[in-house]
Design a protein around this motif. Structure first.
Motif, PDB file in Angstrom:
ATOM      1  N   GLU A 179     -23.450  16.432 -26.764  1.00  0.00           N
ATOM      2  CA  GLU A 179     -22.533  16.919 -27.787  1.00  0.00           C
ATOM      3  C   GLU A 179     -22.201  15.808 -28.790  1.00  0.00           C
ATOM      4  OE1 GLU A 179     -20.968  19.951 -27.933  1.00  0.00           O
ATOM      5  OE2 GLU A 179     -22.152  20.645 -26.228  1.00  0.00           O
ATOM      6  N   ASN A 180     -21.745  16.234 -29.968  1.00  0.00           N
ATOM      7  CA  ASN A 180     -21.436  15.297 -31.048  1.00  0.00           C
ATOM      8  C   ASN A 180     -20.631  14.070 -30.676  1.00  0.00           C
ATOM      9  OD1 ASN A 180     -22.775  16.285 -33.128  1.00  0.00           O
ATOM     10  ND2 ASN A 180     -21.110  17.565 -33.901  1.00  0.00           N
ATOM     11  N   GLU A 181     -19.475  14.324 -30.005  1.00  0.00           N
ATOM     12  CA  GLU A 181     -18.541  13.198 -29.802  1.00  0.00           C
ATOM     13  C   GLU A 181     -19.110  12.145 -28.840  1.00  0.00           C
ATOM     14  OE1 GLU A 181     -16.738  16.656 -27.417  1.00  0.00           O
ATOM     15  OE2 GLU A 181     -17.862  16.353 -29.250  1.00  0.00           O
ATOM     16  N   ILE A 182     -19.939  12.560 -27.880  1.00  0.00           N
ATOM     17  CA  ILE A 182     -20.508  11.581 -26.937  1.00  0.00           C
ATOM     18  C   ILE A 182     -21.681  10.864 -27.596  1.00  0.00           C
ATOM     19  CG2 ILE A 182     -21.249  11.205 -24.543  1.00  0.00           C
ATOM     20  CD1 ILE A 182     -20.386  13.999 -23.854  1.00  0.00           C
ATOM     21  N   ARG A 183     -22.365  11.588 -28.487  1.00  0.00           N
ATOM     22  CA  ARG A 183     -23.564  11.084 -29.157  1.00  0.00           C
ATOM     23  C   ARG A 183     -23.359   9.702 -29.798  1.00  0.00           C
ATOM     24  NH1 ARG A 183     -25.547  15.773 -32.964  1.00  0.00           N
ATOM     25  NH2 ARG A 183     -25.757  17.007 -31.082  1.00  0.00           N
ATOM     26  N   ASP A 184     -22.165   9.527 -30.411  1.00  0.00           N
ATOM     27  CA  ASP A 184     -21.889   8.268 -31.106  1.00  0.00           C
ATOM     28  C   ASP A 184     -21.767   7.091 -30.145  1.00  0.00           C
ATOM     29  OD1 ASP A 184     -21.918   9.598 -33.449  1.00  0.00           O
ATOM     30  OD2 ASP A 184     -19.738   9.895 -33.528  1.00  0.00           O
ATOM     31  N   ASN A 185     -21.601   7.383 -28.849  1.00  0.00           N
ATOM     32  CA  ASN A 185     -21.449   6.291 -27.868  1.00  0.00           C
ATOM     33  C   ASN A 185     -22.774   5.828 -27.289  1.00  0.00           C
ATOM     34  OD1 ASN A 185     -18.724   6.566 -28.179  1.00  0.00           O
ATOM     35  ND2 ASN A 185     -18.496   7.958 -26.441  1.00  0.00           N
ATOM     36  N   VAL A 186     -23.899   6.398 -27.755  1.00  0.00           N
ATOM     37  CA  VAL A 186     -25.205   5.982 -27.242  1.00  0.00           C
ATOM     38  C   VAL A 186     -25.574   4.651 -27.897  1.00  0.00           C
ATOM     39  CG1 VAL A 186     -27.655   6.579 -27.021  1.00  0.00           C
ATOM     40  CG2 VAL A 186     -25.909   8.374 -26.835  1.00  0.00           C
ATOM     41  N   LYS A 187     -25.778   3.637 -27.058  1.00  0.00           N
ATOM     42  CA  LYS A 187     -26.031   2.270 -27.558  1.00  0.00           C
ATOM     43  C   LYS A 187     -27.210   1.653 -26.820  1.00  0.00           C
ATOM     44  CE  LYS A 187     -22.294   2.235 -30.120  1.00  0.00           C
ATOM     45  NZ  LYS A 187     -22.384   2.308 -31.545  1.00  0.00           N
ATOM     46  N   LEU A 188     -27.777   0.599 -27.414  1.00  0.00           N
ATOM     47  CA  LEU A 188     -28.895  -0.110 -26.787  1.00  0.00           C
ATOM     48  C   LEU A 188     -28.429  -1.489 -26.376  1.00  0.00           C
ATOM     49  CD1 LEU A 188     -31.656   1.017 -29.280  1.00  0.00           C
ATOM     50  CD2 LEU A 188     -31.055   1.993 -27.055  1.00  0.00           C
ATOM     51  N   LYS A 189     -28.457  -1.732 -25.079  1.00  0.00           N
ATOM     52  CA  LYS A 189     -28.042  -3.055 -24.585  1.00  0.00           C
ATOM     53  C   LYS A 189     -29.281  -3.937 -24.574  1.00  0.00           C
ATOM     54  CE  LYS A 189     -25.445  -5.228 -20.866  1.00  0.00           C
ATOM     55  NZ  LYS A 189     -26.311  -6.045 -20.066  1.00  0.00           N
TER      56      LYS A 189
END
Ligand code: BTN
Length: 226
Positions: free
Chosen positions: A91-101
């Motif tokens: 969903e949209n709101e979780i999408r922004d929390n996808v990051k690359l460590k």
């Protein structure tokens, strides 16, 4: 793109390396396993994944005239491809929390959802082929205690996912990114985990505080003292 399914294998990366060494047709072959008995992680870590719950697969990729000095672009493209896939599912709101460590773990918030293990073969000044192993937590909701900060798609959304559909979807994302290697470094930096934050990192065996600023042309992390 060709996708091969195995019920059980020691490690899809080891199997893919054997397939690569025996010779293969095409530029992108995927070997997927329902269960790995010796899943390998980065360094000397193991990769644990409950049977039939997650994606554990390896791709054999043959880049077109990629110089060895640009090999980090493969790892960046793969990280972005996995991130694209996860964003497309969530969903949209979780999408922004996808990051690359850095260098290539995929995180949602502060939890790891996917790990990547790449094994390259070089020929002359070029990258001949890469075995790209990927583990993505999909439907698993309980993990061993020793795994530091795991999360899965199901833990994030509450939904159950069909693994075969997920596999096709992530492979398409990967292939698209791997075919456009020129543009990956900037995009990789844009979603770098802890970008502009001060973190503790290990520099030659010493734990020091550094601010994360991005990655350079060779894929090395750029940091500053303040
Ligand atoms: C890591 O984060 O340590 C990398 C994990 C990579 C795991 C995948 S699962 C499929 C492929 N086969 C393996 O043996 N390892 C990779």
């Amino acid at each position: 793109m060709k996708i091969l399914h195995l019920d059980e294998v020691d490690s899809t990366n080891s199997h893919a390396k054997q397939t690569r060494d025996e010779g293969f047709d095409g530029d992108f072959i995927v070997i997927n396993a329902n269960r790995q008995t010796g899943g390998r992680g980065q360094g000397d870590h193991v990769w644990e994944s409950e049977e039939g719950m997650n994606l554990t697969f390896s791709c054999i990729f043959k880049p077109e005239k990629l110089k060895i000095c640009d090999v980090c672009k493969i790892s960046q493209a793969v990280s972005l491809g996995v991130a694209d896939f996860i964003k497309a599912v969530l969903e949209n709101e979780i999408r922004d929390n996808v990051k690359l460590k850095w260098p290539n773990d995929v995180y949602v918030g502060d939890s790891k959802i996917a790990g990547i293990l790449i094994e390259n073969v070089f020929k002359g000044e070029f990258v001949d082929s890469s075995v790209i192993g990927i583990g993505i937590n999909i439907n698993q909701v309980e993990f061993s205690e020793w795994i530091p900060n795991p999360v899965s798609l199901k833990l994030l959304s509450g939904d159950e996912y069909k693994l075969d559909c997920m596999l096709v979807m992530v492979c398409k994302s990967l292939y698209t990114r791997l075919k456009h290697l020129d543009s990956v470094t900037g995009e990789y930096c844009n979603i770098l985990y802890q970008l502009n934050e001060i973190v503790e990192i290990n520099v030659e065996g010493k734990i020091v505080q550094r601010r994360i600023l991005g990655v350079d042309d060779f894929g090395e992390l750029i940091t500053s003292n303040s």
